[in-house]
Write an enzyme that holds these catalytic residues in place. Structure first.
Site, mmCIF file in Angstrom:
data_model
loop_
_atom_site.group_PDB
_atom_site.id
_atom_site.type_symbol
_atom_site.label_atom_id
_atom_site.label_comp_id
_atom_site.label_asym_id
_atom_site.label_seq_id
_atom_site.Cartn_x
_atom_site.Cartn_y
_atom_site.Cartn_z
ATOM 1 N N ASP A 63 0.855 -1.181 0.000
ATOM 2 C CA ASP A 63 0.000 0.000 0.000
ATOM 3 C C ASP A 63 0.896 1.238 0.000
ATOM 4 O O ASP A 63 1.755 1.387 0.866
ATOM 5 C CB ASP A 63 -0.890 -0.031 1.260
ATOM 6 C CG ASP A 63 -1.949 1.061 1.235
ATOM 7 O OD1 ASP A 63 -1.954 1.867 0.279
ATOM 8 O OD2 ASP A 63 -2.751 1.109 2.176
ATOM 9 N N ASP A 82 -2.996 2.548 -5.909
ATOM 10 C CA ASP A 82 -1.851 2.567 -4.998
ATOM 11 C C ASP A 82 -1.722 1.293 -4.161
ATOM 12 O O ASP A 82 -1.073 1.297 -3.132
ATOM 13 C CB ASP A 82 -1.914 3.799 -4.089
ATOM 14 C CG ASP A 82 -3.047 3.726 -3.098
ATOM 15 O OD1 ASP A 82 -4.069 3.095 -3.413
ATOM 16 O OD2 ASP A 82 -2.910 4.275 -1.992
ATOM 17 N N GLU A 83 -2.353 0.213 -4.598
ATOM 18 C CA GLU A 83 -2.214 -1.048 -3.869
ATOM 19 C C GLU A 83 -2.055 -2.202 -4.843
ATOM 20 O O GLU A 83 -2.675 -2.201 -5.911
ATOM 21 C CB GLU A 83 -3.488 -1.350 -3.059
ATOM 22 C CG GLU A 83 -3.682 -0.505 -1.829
ATOM 23 C CD GLU A 83 -5.050 -0.798 -1.214
ATOM 24 O OE1 GLU A 83 -5.229 -1.893 -0.666
ATOM 25 O OE2 GLU A 83 -5.922 0.073 -1.319
HETATM 26 MG MG LIG Z 1 -2.553 4.060 0.111
#
Ligand SMILES: [Mg+2]
Length: 420
Positions: free
Chosen positions: A11, A117-118
């Protein structure tokens, strides 16, 4: 000794804000990987001239000062007068995201994107290539920092759900990496409060109120039959998760855009259960896909629909070829709805995608129909496209987008379809 897989979940920290900070040497040079507050107090926001704009993403320093995602800009400046505000640059964030995902994909044999974003990855264990899983995760974290100046944290566990849970703990762990080996998962998981169970949403309240569960360990002790009686199919999923079990597979293609095609994906603000709600969103996505195809002078002969169900409970992608290429929603929508009715099992829908591919030039593609005034339909869509490019996509929109299920108005205020 049998080979197992260790699943990793990465993350990125305050992704959009971090990209902005990293892109400016004035701020970037003094930052340190392990020291959050070396970042300036920065927020990515709607129009800074309008104090009613909203905070889309904030740096750790800004968050520490009390700035929060979805806060009004005026309020954010009140709690943090030094706040630096910048407008969103979505294309930049997407470009950086693609490059970071690529870095992960090149490092590990299995990889799956989960959001901007992961992502998830997996490595065999034990293995000579990756003798120390924590060390290899730390190396990846440092590589991402060196190349992109983005901080990330990584959870390692025997499956995706546990990796996501381990990642939450990584937030408070120096070095940003947490590994829960198979024989320690339950020891780590069971003391955690039930409200920290990822993917439950409001079901956490049900577990607290109906079953008196305070910790995940309490949930694990509830007989599965009782959970099923109250939560339906979710009862089994919850039972498995509480016992550290998750069967979800790897699918490296979840976000793949069909080659030479147009596609659009939307994560919904809540799970959709009603067919009519899903239909509203499908039409919005299709409208946008068609508009992009028309701008490119293309028409497609295959439409596809993809759905991601709530939690990590699955989904599907199906496409159908149609007789005539088209870039007009009124022609493609019935096929999409037919695919929906055929393949959707009624599970809560978390994300929807629509694609159009098998493209050709629309001048050659669109045959004149004897029954329909095609040039007139074409002029109609040209007019709509012109209004959209001049005044924005909400300047002309379908009445159905005004229904509570509609996402266009909300989306036009956000970046990338979700809060950063
Ligand atoms: Mg994040």
């Amino acid at each position: 000794m049998a080979i197992e897989w260790i699943v990793g979940h990465i993350d990125m920290q305050s992704f959009y804000a971090s990209v902005e900070i990293a892109s400016n040497s004035r701020w970037a040079d003094r930052r340190q990987l392990e020291v959050d507050h070396t970042d300036p107090p920065l927020a990515v926001t709607g129009d800074p001239k309008r104090r009613s704009g909203i905070v889309l993403a904030a740096s750790p320093t800004a968050k520490h000062a009390g700035v929060d995602t979805a806060m009004r800009l005026g309020e954010a400046l009140k709690v943090c007068p030094r706040l630096i505000t910048v407008r969103p640059r979505m294309q930049l964030y997407l470009d950086v995201s693609v490059r970071i995902h690529e870095t992960v994909r090149m490092t590990f044999p299995l990889y799956e994107p989960f959001s901007v974003d992961e992502c998830f990855f997996a490595l065999p264990w034990p293995s000579e290539l990756f003798p120390d899983p924590v060390a290899v995760a730390r190396e990846l974290r440092e590589r991402i920092w060196d190349q992109f100046r983005i901080r990330c944290r990584i959870g390692l566990a025997p499956n995706k759900w546990c990796a996501k849970m381990a990642n939450k703990r990584a937030k408070k762990t120096p070095g940003g990496v947490v590994w829960w080996p198979k024989d320690r998962v339950l020891d780590e998981l069971h003391p955690l409060p039930v409200t920290e169970m990822w993917g439950l949403r409001r079901r956490a309240e049900v577990l607290q109120e109906r079953f008196g569960c305070q910790t995940i360990g309490d949930v694990a002790r509830v007989p599965v039959g009782r959970l099923r009686a109250v939560c339906g199919v979710w009862g089994e999923v919850i039972h498995r998760w509480a016992n550290g079990i998750d069967y979800s597979d790897f699918n490296p293609d979840t976000m793949r855009v069909p080659h030479q095609g147009f596609s659009n994906r939307m994560t919904l603000p809540r799970d959709y259960y009603e067919r009519r709600d899903v239909m509203v969103v499908l039409l919005e996505l299709l409208d946008e896909v068609c508009e992009r195809a028309r701008r490119a002078g293309q028409a497609g002969r295959r439409v596809g629909i993809g759905m991601t169900y709530e939690g990590l409970t699955g989904g599907f992608y199906r496409a159908k070829t149609i007789p005539q290429p088209s870039n007009r929603p009124e022609e493609l929508y019935p096929t999409l709805v037919a695919l929906l009715d055929r393949h959707w099992d009624g599970s809560g829908v978390r994300a929807v995608s629509v694609s159009l591919d098998m493209l050709m030039q629309d001048t050659t593609a669109i045959q004149l129909s004897l029954l329909e005034d095609v040039p007139r339909r074409k002029r109609y869509w040209q007019a709509v496209d012109a209004v959209h490019s001049r005044f924005g996509e909400t300047a002309v929109m379908r009445a159905s987008s005004l229904l509570p299920a509609g996402q266009i108005r909300e989306r036009s205020q956000k970046i990338g379809g979700h809060w950063a």
